[in-house]
Scaffold this motif. Structure first.
Motif, PDB file in Angstrom:
ATOM      1  N   CYS A   1     -11.777  -0.586   7.323  1.00  0.00           N
ATOM      2  CA  CYS A   1     -10.516  -1.285   7.070  1.00  0.00           C
ATOM      3  C   CYS A   1     -10.739  -2.343   5.986  1.00  0.00           C
ATOM      4  O   CYS A   1     -11.850  -2.511   5.478  1.00  0.00           O
ATOM      5  N   GLU A   2      -9.703  -3.063   5.652  1.00  0.00           N
ATOM      6  CA  GLU A   2      -9.820  -4.100   4.639  1.00  0.00           C
ATOM      7  C   GLU A   2     -10.839  -5.147   5.067  1.00  0.00           C
ATOM      8  O   GLU A   2     -11.018  -5.425   6.248  1.00  0.00           O
ATOM      9  N   GLU A   3     -11.519  -5.739   4.071  1.00  0.00           N
ATOM     10  CA  GLU A   3     -12.536  -6.744   4.353  1.00  0.00           C
ATOM     11  C   GLU A   3     -11.944  -7.882   5.172  1.00  0.00           C
ATOM     12  O   GLU A   3     -10.871  -8.405   4.869  1.00  0.00           O
TER      13      GLU A   3
ATOM     14  N   GLU B   1      -5.465   8.991   3.055  1.00  0.00           N
ATOM     15  CA  GLU B   1      -5.013   8.807   1.673  1.00  0.00           C
ATOM     16  C   GLU B   1      -3.536   8.404   1.631  1.00  0.00           C
ATOM     17  O   GLU B   1      -3.141   7.523   0.857  1.00  0.00           O
ATOM     18  N   ALA B   2      -2.720   9.045   2.468  1.00  0.00           N
ATOM     19  CA  ALA B   2      -1.294   8.729   2.489  1.00  0.00           C
ATOM     20  C   ALA B   2      -1.051   7.321   3.026  1.00  0.00           C
ATOM     21  O   ALA B   2      -0.136   6.620   2.586  1.00  0.00           O
ATOM     22  N   SER B   3      -1.889   6.899   3.974  1.00  0.00           N
ATOM     23  CA  SER B   3      -1.717   5.586   4.581  1.00  0.00           C
ATOM     24  C   SER B   3      -2.116   4.469   3.634  1.00  0.00           C
ATOM     25  O   SER B   3      -1.412   3.472   3.502  1.00  0.00           O
ATOM     26  N   GLY B   4      -3.282   4.604   2.992  1.00  0.00           N
ATOM     27  CA  GLY B   4      -3.780   3.568   2.109  1.00  0.00           C
ATOM     28  C   GLY B   4      -4.272   2.334   2.815  1.00  0.00           C
ATOM     29  O   GLY B   4      -4.536   1.298   2.187  1.00  0.00           O
ATOM     30  N   ARG B   5      -4.420   2.403   4.136  1.00  0.00           N
ATOM     31  CA  ARG B   5      -4.806   1.228   4.904  1.00  0.00           C
ATOM     32  C   ARG B   5      -6.287   1.189   5.253  1.00  0.00           C
ATOM     33  O   ARG B   5      -6.796   0.169   5.709  1.00  0.00           O
TER      34      ARG B   5
ATOM     35  N   ARG C   1      -0.267   9.259  14.608  1.00  0.00           N
ATOM     36  CA  ARG C   1      -0.152   7.806  14.699  1.00  0.00           C
ATOM     37  C   ARG C   1      -0.657   7.107  13.437  1.00  0.00           C
ATOM     38  O   ARG C   1      -0.046   6.146  12.974  1.00  0.00           O
ATOM     39  N   ILE C   2      -1.768   7.584  12.875  1.00  0.00           N
ATOM     40  CA  ILE C   2      -2.254   6.897  11.671  1.00  0.00           C
ATOM     41  C   ILE C   2      -1.456   7.298  10.435  1.00  0.00           C
ATOM     42  O   ILE C   2      -1.543   6.638   9.402  1.00  0.00           O
ATOM     43  N   SER C   3      -0.689   8.385  10.540  1.00  0.00           N
ATOM     44  CA  SER C   3       0.147   8.802   9.423  1.00  0.00           C
ATOM     45  C   SER C   3       1.472   8.055   9.395  1.00  0.00           C
ATOM     46  O   SER C   3       2.186   8.084   8.385  1.00  0.00           O
TER      47      SER C   3
END
Length: 452
Positions: free
Chosen positions: A400-402, A367-371, A447-449
């Motif tokens: 991940c994004e389309e 949620e914090a990443s938004g990626r 790492r993802i944060s």
């Protein structure tokens, strides 16, 4: 399995002083490890002595596994490890591609020698376990503990069924495909599974290049005839969803892979009742290296054909592994049927709280990443815990994004994952294991944060 071995030969007079020093240092290290294990067991007993039999609270769990440094301390460290070594580990790629269930190691360390098995050199030498049983290489004690655990958890109908043991559930999938494929068909039986499906299914179906069956892909788009076998994984690997057969029950045949239908992963909705159900010690208890799985089979002829496949494939299944697995299952069942008044550490409660903590941290980081995004699950009533419970899959199915290559994206963070293309989905998905050791999971979250 711990097998009693002959005592090491004493050093002879030709050994050097340096060699003796190594032996003495090793002895000291073993003594220190033994003292640490004793102190840990005492600590856990004190911490949990007054706990109720309800699920472990977060504070109690933290006391068991400690802070971040304490969790790392649960693993046996090389005394020669330097700070530079630790920094290198944090800078290296972490492999979360595989579902290696080392997350459960702290529980089994706390259990100490309760799951230890001693097998003497003259024991279990025969091929046969019980020649009168349909599955003649099935160890009676392993079968008893399997039935006992299913009765306690109430996750599978076992009355009047046949138990077939295999070298993990992978061999059992092969055996079930062999048993269900018609030898009278004019062409190989189509093997299908609804996408996203377990990435190994296609390889298992095509590996032998059998004339009996072949991989035909996504069950939701299958256009073949009624001669098919549908593999139904529920809860599903990779996305954790509860699954039913998508091609119905009016035609074809079905194999239900129930590897994750255990209380630490999913609410227990009552006993599953299917013709062929597959389970594995790997995901049930975390002992992937023991290589033991079992099938609960309704039809006697199907069970006989599965036994025949395993007989021809590996001439039975290791008795040593079965004996170890039986003891492990016994320890879990004893924890619920005969709880220790000095401790309320029980396996499914322990595993569930660990996964709950990990999923909470992962969702916060996502949620914090938004990626990227994760699947959402609605709470359901769990008949085992007698309360509404969340779903905590053993894998995170990350989107991940389309159009983005999600596997490549995670590689930039030095996190190895498995691309969605192996599961019949797009490359904008990856599967990430939630079952690795605390150290690796902590690094993954950091790492993802990161905003870099």
């Amino acid at each position: 399995m711990v097998i009693k071995m002959a005592r090491k030969q004493q050093f002879n007079s030709h050994q050097t002083k340096k060699g003796c020093s190594i032996q003495i240092n090793g002895q000291r290290r073993n003594i220190l490890l033994a003292l640490n294990a004793v102190l840990l067991a005492i600590l856990v007993g004190v911490v949990l002595k007054k706990e109720e039999t309800s699920p472990l609270s977060s504070s109690t769990l933290e006391k068991i596994i400690g802070s971040e440094g304490g969790r790392e301390g649960m693993e046996e460290k090389d005394p020669n490890t330097t700070d530079a070594d630790l920094r290198l580990a944090h800078d290296s790629a972490i492999n979360l591609d595989h579902g290696d269930p080392t997350m459960f190691e702290p529980f089994w360390k706390v259990m100490g020698t309760r799951a230890t098995v001693v097998i003497h050199g003259w024991e279990k030498m025969s091929y046969f376990s019980d020649p009168t049983n349909l599955c003649w290489f099935l160890e009676p004690e392993f079968a008893n503990q399997v039935l006992r655990l299913h009765q306690i958890v109430n996750n599978a109908a076992t009355d009047g069924r046949h138990i077939v043991v295999g070298v993990g559930s992978t061999q059992l999938v092969h055996a079930a495909l062999y048993a269900l494929a018609s030898t009278e068909a004019h062409h190989p039986v189509s093997v299908v599974s609804a996408a996203p499906y377990y990435s190994m299914y296609s390889g298992i179906a095509d590996f032998f290049k059998s004339g009996l069956f072949h991989w035909a892909g996504d069950a939701t788009t299958f256009k073949g005839d009624d001669n098919f076998i549908e593999l139904v994984c529920s809860p599903n690997n990779p996305d954790g969803a509860t699954r039913d057969a998508v091609l119905g029950t009016h035609a074809g045949k079905r194999i239900h892979d129930m590897a994750y239908y255990w209380p630490q992963y999913s609410p227990m909705r009552g006993p599953a009742d299917h013709d062929v159900m597959l389970f594995t010690v790997s995901k049930a208890t975390g002992h992937a290296g023991t290589r033991i799985g079992w099938a609960v089979v309704k039809n006697k002829e199907v069970a006989q054909k599965m036994v025949k496949f395993i007989e021809m494939n590996s001439i039975g299944v290791s008795k040593d592994s079965q004996i170890r697995a039986a003891r492990i299952l016994k320890v879990i069942s004893d924890g619920y049927e005969f709880p220790d008044p000095e401790s309320t550490v029980r396996f499914f409660h322990f595993g569930r709280h660990l996964l709950a903590d990990r999923w909470q941290r992962l969702r916060q980081a996502v949620e914090a990443s938004g990626r990227f995004s994760l699947p959402q699950f609605s709470p359901e009533f769990c008949e085992f815990f007698k309360e509404h419970a969340e779903t905590y899959p053993g894998f995170a199915w990350v989107r991940c994004e389309e159009g983005q290559d999600c596997e490549a994206f995670f590689k930039t963070m030095k996190v190895l994952s498995r691309s969605g293309k192996h599961f019949g989905a797009g490359s904008n998905y990856v599967r990430i294991s939630m079952l690795d050791r605390d150290t690796n999971f902590d690094i993954f979250i950091k790492r993802i944060s990161s905003k870099d």
